[in-house]
Design an enzyme around this catalytic site. Structure first.
Site, PDB file in Angstrom:
ATOM      1  N   LYS A 178      -9.508   1.806  -1.971  1.00  0.00           N
ATOM      2  CA  LYS A 178      -9.751   1.263  -0.618  1.00  0.00           C
ATOM      3  C   LYS A 178     -11.156   1.604  -0.104  1.00  0.00           C
ATOM      4  CE  LYS A 178      -7.192   1.202   3.822  1.00  0.00           C
ATOM      5  NZ  LYS A 178      -5.926   1.685   4.438  1.00  0.00           N
ATOM      6  N   GLU A 197       0.857  -1.198   0.000  1.00  0.00           N
ATOM      7  CA  GLU A 197       0.000   0.000   0.000  1.00  0.00           C
ATOM      8  C   GLU A 197       0.898   1.255   0.000  1.00  0.00           C
ATOM      9  OE1 GLU A 197      -1.593   0.752   3.934  1.00  0.00           O
ATOM     10  OE2 GLU A 197      -3.389   1.746   3.131  1.00  0.00           O
ATOM     11  N   CYS A 213      -4.875  -3.030   2.959  1.00  0.00           N
ATOM     12  CA  CYS A 213      -4.576  -2.921   4.388  1.00  0.00           C
ATOM     13  C   CYS A 213      -5.761  -3.203   5.307  1.00  0.00           C
ATOM     14  CB  CYS A 213      -3.936  -1.573   4.706  1.00  0.00           C
ATOM     15  SG  CYS A 213      -3.180  -1.599   6.348  1.00  0.00           S
TER      16      CYS A 213
HETATM   17  N1  CDT Z   1      -3.068   1.447   6.467  1.00  0.00           N
HETATM   18  C1  CDT Z   1      -3.960   0.859   7.284  1.00  0.00           C
HETATM   19  O1  CDT Z   1      -5.115   0.645   6.916  1.00  0.00           O
HETATM   20  N2  CDT Z   1      -3.537   0.560   8.516  1.00  0.00           N
HETATM   21  C2  CDT Z   1      -4.377   0.044   9.547  1.00  0.00           C
HETATM   22  C3  CDT Z   1      -3.826   0.474  10.860  1.00  0.00           C
HETATM   23  C4  CDT Z   1      -4.753   0.300  11.979  1.00  0.00           C
HETATM   24  S1  CDT Z   1      -5.923   1.533  12.161  1.00  0.00           S
HETATM   25  C5  CDT Z   1      -5.096   2.828  12.859  1.00  0.00           C
HETATM   26  C6  CDT Z   1      -4.495  -1.477   9.542  1.00  0.00           C
HETATM   27  O2  CDT Z   1      -5.619  -1.980   9.626  1.00  0.00           O
HETATM   28  O3  CDT Z   1      -3.466  -2.167   9.525  1.00  0.00           O
END
Ligand code: CDT
Length: 307
Positions: free
Chosen positions: A124, A47, A169
């Protein structure tokens, strides 16, 4: 006959704020060449693979961050990656921040075939974090300020001789993401991620980041009879430690390859797309066993409703 795809998960180490796009693209090309030498058909990058994870900072005027977004793909600076991939006859999946001509900002991933054709674009759906500046945090996770959640949903495209879907993600933590693709016969799900180890709203989860990462991707793969390729941007980026543990998961839910470092690292697995049917034609024969008539709450309601 088996349908094999040799897949490279191209984990990236950190990208600091002062690293130029040119420098980052040359790292991607190095990984692409390694993947080609290893016989890969497809390379998956993380990502927001072209920049530092900029939602960790808040700015009052969002246009100050325009330089982190791509307004065209390929662009003059990313064209060398597309050219090299086409020359080598290798496909790739790339995550980046997208700024549209209408001024919309998406967290985007594209899939490029071996002949250089852009097969698909995914934006996303599940945007985590917060919209406003939270001054008491050690670092921000202001994705909800920087990106619009896409309403386009989860598509599945025919590519590389398989049925391929994408997610980004935080999408990987939601069973609905996998299932919507599962219901379109997905065989291969590609997912880039940036996951800070320190989860500020509940630090007791910090030690569980690796466990949760594997848990969601292994269960998503198994419950939908699909390969899942999860690829991190890892390591300490601008002082924030991010999870590595990129992995390739089989439709059985087993991890067949996993990163050992938090740097630029290529994992390779030979993935048989016909393995999916061992699950989708038996235990997870959706048509035979699913009960959508009793799942209506899943789409009828968003949060928990108490009697
Ligand atoms: N980039 C991304 O979506 N990261 C989130 C971080 C947790 S929420 C602050 C994830 O689900 O890994």
């Amino acid at each position: 006959m088996t349908r094999m795809i040799t897949i490279g998960a191209a984990q990236l180490g950190p990208i600091q704020k002062d690293h130029t796009r040119q420098k980052v693209v040359s790292r991607l090309i190095d990984l692409l060449r390694k993947a080609h030498s290893a016989g890969c058909d497809l390379v998956v990058f993380p990502e927001l693979a072209l920049t530092t994870f900029f939602p960790r900072w808040f700015v009052e005027n969002i246009s100050e961050t325009d330089h982190y977004y791509e307004t065209e793909m390929p662009s003059p600076v990313t064209a060398p990656l597309f050219d090299e991939a086409k020359k080598l006859g290798i496909g790739f999946c790339l995550g980046y921040a997208e700024l549209t001509p209408q001024g919309e900002r998406f967290n985007t991933q594209i899939l490029v075939e071996k002949d250089g054709t852009v097969v698909a674009k995914y934006r996303k759906v599940h945007i985590p974090g917060h919209e406003e500046h939270e001054p008491n945090r050690a670092f921000q996770h202001a994705e909800r300020y920087y990106f619009t959640p896409s309403n386009e949903g989860f598509g599945v495209w025919k590519a590389f001789g398989a049925r391929v879907g994408m997610m980004i993600c935080n999408d990987r933590r939601w069973p609905e993401s996998y299932r919507v693709m599962g219901l379109q016969g997905v065989e291969l799900i590609l997912c880039g991620y940036n996951t800070p180890i320190h989860y500020i709203p509940d630090p007791s989860q910090d030690i569980l980041q690796g466990f949760h990462n594997a848990l969601v991707m292994q269960s998503g793969a198994y419950q939908n009879g699909s390969w899942v390729v999860g690829v991190a941007k890892a390591g300490v980026e601008e002082g924030v430690d991010s999870l590595g543990q990129s992995m390739i998961v089989a439709p059985s839910g087993q991890i067949v390859a996993q990163a050992l470092t938090t740097d630029d690292e290529l994992l390779v697995a030979h993935c048989d797309m016909d393995w999916c049917q061992k699950y989708t034609k038996t235990l997870f024969d959706f048509d035979r066993y699913r009960r959508p008539e009793v799942y209506t709450r899943i789409t009828a309601q968003r949060g928990v409703e108490l009697d």
